[in-house]
Design a protein around this motif. Structure first.
Motif, mmCIF file in Angstrom:
data_model
loop_
_atom_site.group_PDB
_atom_site.id
_atom_site.type_symbol
_atom_site.label_atom_id
_atom_site.label_comp_id
_atom_site.label_asym_id
_atom_site.label_seq_id
_atom_site.Cartn_x
_atom_site.Cartn_y
_atom_site.Cartn_z
ATOM 1 N N LYS A 220 -27.005 -51.975 -16.172
ATOM 2 C CA LYS A 220 -26.116 -52.210 -15.674
ATOM 3 C C LYS A 220 -24.628 -51.395 -15.993
ATOM 4 N N GLN A 221 -24.550 -52.291 -17.410
ATOM 5 C CA GLN A 221 -23.457 -51.793 -17.900
ATOM 6 C C GLN A 221 -23.382 -50.297 -18.253
ATOM 7 N N ARG A 222 -24.793 -49.869 -18.968
ATOM 8 C CA ARG A 222 -24.983 -48.387 -18.794
ATOM 9 C C ARG A 222 -24.589 -47.726 -17.481
ATOM 10 N N ALA A 223 -25.147 -48.242 -17.033
ATOM 11 C CA ALA A 223 -25.213 -47.162 -15.597
ATOM 12 C C ALA A 223 -23.482 -47.163 -14.718
ATOM 13 N N ARG A 224 -22.907 -47.573 -15.211
ATOM 14 C CA ARG A 224 -21.817 -47.980 -14.494
ATOM 15 C C ARG A 224 -20.900 -47.195 -15.424
ATOM 16 N N ARG A 225 -20.913 -47.252 -16.553
ATOM 17 C CA ARG A 225 -20.420 -46.135 -17.444
ATOM 18 C C ARG A 225 -20.502 -45.297 -17.412
ATOM 19 N N ILE A 226 -21.862 -44.266 -16.690
ATOM 20 C CA ILE A 226 -22.454 -43.874 -16.816
ATOM 21 C C ILE A 226 -21.754 -42.910 -15.257
ATOM 22 N N LEU A 227 -21.552 -43.684 -13.964
ATOM 23 C CA LEU A 227 -20.768 -43.291 -12.718
ATOM 24 C C LEU A 227 -19.636 -43.150 -13.126
ATOM 25 N N LYS A 228 -18.878 -44.096 -13.997
ATOM 26 C CA LYS A 228 -17.936 -43.759 -13.834
ATOM 27 C C LYS A 228 -17.426 -42.574 -13.793
ATOM 28 N N ALA A 229 -17.877 -42.204 -14.851
ATOM 29 C CA ALA A 229 -17.554 -40.122 -15.759
ATOM 30 C C ALA A 229 -17.956 -39.559 -15.270
ATOM 31 N N GLY A 231 -17.855 -37.233 -11.108
ATOM 32 C CA GLY A 231 -17.193 -37.233 -10.000
ATOM 33 C C GLY A 231 -18.019 -37.491 -8.934
ATOM 34 N N GLY A 232 -16.665 -38.593 -8.727
ATOM 35 C CA GLY A 232 -17.504 -39.142 -7.418
ATOM 36 C C GLY A 232 -18.005 -39.990 -7.451
ATOM 37 N N SER A 233 -18.497 -41.136 -8.976
ATOM 38 C CA SER A 233 -19.414 -41.844 -9.546
ATOM 39 C C SER A 233 -20.289 -41.341 -9.232
ATOM 40 N N SER A 234 -21.078 -40.655 -8.782
ATOM 41 C CA SER A 234 -22.453 -40.220 -8.157
ATOM 42 C C SER A 234 -22.578 -38.695 -9.343
ATOM 43 N N ILE A 235 -24.088 -39.438 -9.577
ATOM 44 C CA ILE A 235 -24.753 -37.853 -10.894
ATOM 45 C C ILE A 235 -25.673 -37.250 -9.886
ATOM 46 N N GLY A 236 -25.181 -36.948 -8.609
ATOM 47 C CA GLY A 236 -24.918 -35.898 -7.466
ATOM 48 C C GLY A 236 -24.465 -34.808 -7.693
ATOM 49 N N ALA A 237 -22.794 -35.307 -8.486
ATOM 50 C CA ALA A 237 -21.774 -34.377 -8.193
ATOM 51 C C ALA A 237 -21.839 -33.468 -9.520
ATOM 52 N N TYR A 238 -21.358 -32.182 -9.904
ATOM 53 C CA TYR A 238 -21.473 -31.221 -11.129
ATOM 54 C C TYR A 238 -20.260 -31.734 -11.606
ATOM 55 N N SER A 239 -20.642 -31.676 -13.169
ATOM 56 C CA SER A 239 -20.001 -31.587 -13.715
ATOM 57 C C SER A 239 -19.002 -30.842 -14.692
ATOM 58 N N ALA A 240 -18.800 -31.056 -16.108
ATOM 59 C CA ALA A 240 -17.974 -29.974 -16.995
ATOM 60 C C ALA A 240 -18.861 -29.239 -17.207
ATOM 61 N N SER A 241 -18.501 -28.122 -17.333
ATOM 62 C CA SER A 241 -20.134 -27.075 -17.733
ATOM 63 C C SER A 241 -20.241 -27.588 -19.357
ATOM 64 N N GLN A 242 -19.648 -27.718 -19.899
ATOM 65 C CA GLN A 242 -20.334 -28.318 -21.416
ATOM 66 C C GLN A 242 -20.816 -29.791 -21.266
ATOM 67 N N GLY A 243 -20.852 -30.617 -19.964
ATOM 68 C CA GLY A 243 -20.973 -31.807 -20.092
ATOM 69 C C GLY A 243 -20.513 -33.088 -20.169
ATOM 70 N N GLU A 245 -17.604 -35.241 -20.649
ATOM 71 C CA GLU A 245 -17.993 -35.786 -21.884
ATOM 72 C C GLU A 245 -18.143 -36.978 -23.127
ATOM 73 N N CYS A 246 -18.037 -38.406 -22.507
ATOM 74 C CA CYS A 246 -18.840 -39.391 -23.025
ATOM 75 C C CYS A 246 -19.861 -39.101 -23.421
ATOM 76 N N ILE A 247 -20.624 -38.763 -22.464
ATOM 77 C CA ILE A 247 -22.330 -38.037 -23.616
ATOM 78 C C ILE A 247 -22.311 -37.471 -24.402
#
Length: 610
Positions: A220-229, A231-243, A245-247
């Motif tokens: 759960k902690q890992r999922a919250r960290r990823i979602l926080k990074a 857009g809109g707290s959703s993995i369905g949103a675009y990210s920065a083109s380079q990827g 940042e926290c990843i």
């Protein structure tokens, strides 16, 4: 209407033909018109004319064979000079195509005519039902695309799919199932996903599950960290083109822990698997024309991604051969030979290394890697290190990353040699091919070029965010003080131990079969044994228009239901024959596969030795 001719639904007018005799030869040349003969197979057919002029229409009997002008700078049609169009209404004999010259032959295939040049095998296709005229044809499409070949998903795989369909429809075959041992798709072959990875991915995909007590706290902690990074707290949103940042930061920490040297997150680009990053880097490197065109050194045998990409980019493929007699080792004299010969016709700028090897399964020693780095510095070559199998190392072998060895060699090399290294979520113990996660780390890249790289990856917006999330879990798995660590380590160890066992089993069984020679599988997830084929079998393959090992593999598929990839799809020394087989099937099924191949080889050899 003549038998076999279908009516066109494009137009309802009566049969017509362009009457062109009113145009002067000079106007035809100025318009750069290239006329092609066609066959009126339906209501009418329109001859395409490039240029700005008026066409006059003349009725013509339906089904007539019409041969018009040759290209303005070509030879006139057979029959001598002409004015207007030359008609051949006699449909009882083979048509005389007016743009067919000595050394060419015409063949009507269904509703299309193919004119083939016997010398260079080029061909022109005229679709009989293209009265409307196609903008894109085989003649005018990108010629580089037609040169692309990808054996891993080639004709033999298409036949395997057809056989699977036939079996489902109740057809009787000498086998009950088709076993696809042609591709490194771990989960398709029965490997179970890592529990922690799928838990976090489930939480990221459906955040409401974060309230479910069935999921461990670290997931759960890992999922919250990823979602926080995101857009809109959703993995369905675009990210920065380079990827995200926290990843990228996590990838850098992973590399630092692996190699013992610093890594800059700004040098990390997340990608759609490693393949996407490899293609992107090659796009930056390919330039020049003629003898100055970029040459790219790739190992033979090679992974077909490289040859396909070079064909697509119009680069020059420069082959260097691995030493099969020394467990597919990489020899510096062979690299020197390849570069020296290549400089006669291109500009070698890139050296690609796959370590551990695909399809050959070798693991390069640290000393070998040092020698390669020295060679790259001396010859001013950009290094590309494909390291997607870095966890797939068996027996007493050890993986050494090119970056680690580069920095161990000191600033003379670490500050000058340009390197791009690649990793992926698809292989190793993960086997998460479908998520398409990967990265490239670039070292010593010119700042201006790096800006161009960032621009280039921006064009495709971003790598799949679910793939980025999964990559984060690969480079930052559960830690010893977290609840999921024990299960994670047990699953990871089991997968890698099973692969090591199957690598040994494959080598041992194949080496008991007369006519099959199998090197030790030191790493990755494939074996690439050499097979001895009788001359009669080689001759039979040539009669069928196939490479001998393709004929062998196709026979194996038809008789035993085993799908392999012939060695000719990866490249091999002339006069040798191989096949690539994955070691991924479960152990019991792998034993069945090995026995079927062994029995088939004995039977095949006997058939063509009598």
């Amino acid at each position: 209407m003549f038998p076999g001719f279908a009516a066109s639904s494009c137009f309802s007018a009566q049969p017509v033909i362009f009457l062109l005799h009113t145009m002067s030869p000079q106007s035809k040349v100025r318009s750069n018109i290239s006329f092609e003969s066609t066959l009126l197979t339906d209501e009418f057919s329109i001859l395409s004319i490039l240029g700005t002029f008026k066409a006059y229409l003349l009725r013509w009997p339906r089904g007539a064979n019409v041969c018009n002008f040759a290209p303005p700078y070509g030879v006139p049609p057979r029959g001598g000079a002409y004015r207007g169009c030359r008609f051949i209404p006699d449909m009882s004999r083979k048509p005389m195509w007016s743009n067919e010259t000595p050394g060419q032959e015409s063949q009507v295939l269904g509703r299309r005519r193919v004119v083939r040049d016997k010398d260079n095998m080029s061909q022109h296709v005229v679709n009989g039902d293209s009265s409307c005229g196609k903008v894109l044809t085989l003649d005018n499409m990108n010629p580089n695309v037609k040169r692309v070949e990808y054996a891993v998903r080639g004709p033999i795989v298409l036949r395997a799919m057809q056989l699977e369909k036939e079996l489902k429809e109740g057809a009787k075959k000498p086998f009950n199932e088709v076993i696809r041992a042609n591709i490194g798709d771990a989960q398709a072959m029965g490997q179970k996903p890592i529990t922690f990875f799928r838990q976090v991915m489930a939480l990221c995909s459906y955040p409401e599950l974060l309230e479910d007590d069935k999921f461990p706290d670290d997931a759960k902690q890992r999922a919250r960290r990823i979602l926080k990074a995101c857009g809109g707290s959703s993995i369905g949103a675009y990210s920065a083109s380079q990827g995200i940042e926290c990843i990228r930061q996590d990838v850098s920490r992973y590399i630092e822990k692996r190699d013992g040297f610093a890594s800059n997150p700004d040098n990390i680009y997340l990608s759609t698997g490693a393949s996407d990053a490899i293609v992107t880097i090659l796009k930056l490197l390919v330039a020049g024309e003629g003898s100055n065109r970029t040459g790219v050194l790739i190992s033979i045998p090679q992974y077909p991604l490289y040859s396909a990409t070079l064909a697509d980019l119009g680069a020059v493929q420069v082959n260097y051969y691995l030493n099969e007699d020394s467990c597919w080792s990489l020899d510096i004299p062979e690299l020197k030979r390849a570069v020296t010969e290549a400089r006669q016709h291109c500009n070698p700028r890139v050296l690609c290394i796959i370590n551990p090897g695909n399809p050959t399964g070798q693991v390069q020693s640290k000393e070998c890697i040092k020698n390669v780095i020295r060679f790259a510095k001396e010859e001013r070559l950009f290094l590309m290190a494909d390291e997607v199998y870095q966890d797939n190392v068996y027996r007493d072998n050890e993986f050494h990353s090119f970056k680690k060895v580069l920095f161990e060699m000191g600033s003379e090399f670490s500050s000058t040699v340009e390197l791009a290294s690649f990793h992926s979520t698809s292989k190793c113990y993960m086997g998460e091919c479908g998520f398409r996660g990967g990265y490239v780390e670039v070292i010593n890249l010119d700042p201006g070029v790096k800006a161009q790289l960032t621009k280039l990856v921006s064009v495709r917006l971003c790598a799949p965010v679910p793939g980025q999330a999964l990559l984060d879990l690969v480079v930052n798995p559960p830690q010893p003080d977290e609840p999921s660590h024990a299960t994670f380590m047990k699953e990871r160890t089991t997968v890698l131990a099973n692969l090591a066992e199957k690598a040994k089993l494959t080598e041992e069984i194949f080496n008991t079969v007369p006519g099959i020679k199998c090197n030790p599988v030191q790493g990755a997830m494939y074996t690439f044994p050499q097979i001895k084929l009788p001359q009669k079998a080689i001759n039979k393959a040539k009669e069928a228009g196939q490479e001998p090992d393709m004929y062998y593999c196709m026979r194996l598929l038809e008789e035993e239901g085993i799908c392999l990839v012939p060695g000719s799809g990866f490249g091999q020394r002339k006069g040798t024959f191989h096949f690539r087989m994955t070691i991924l099937p479960p152990t019991e099924k792998l034993k069945i596969v090995l026995k079927k191949i062994s029995d088939f080889h004995v039977r095949f050899t006997k058939e063509f030795s009598e």
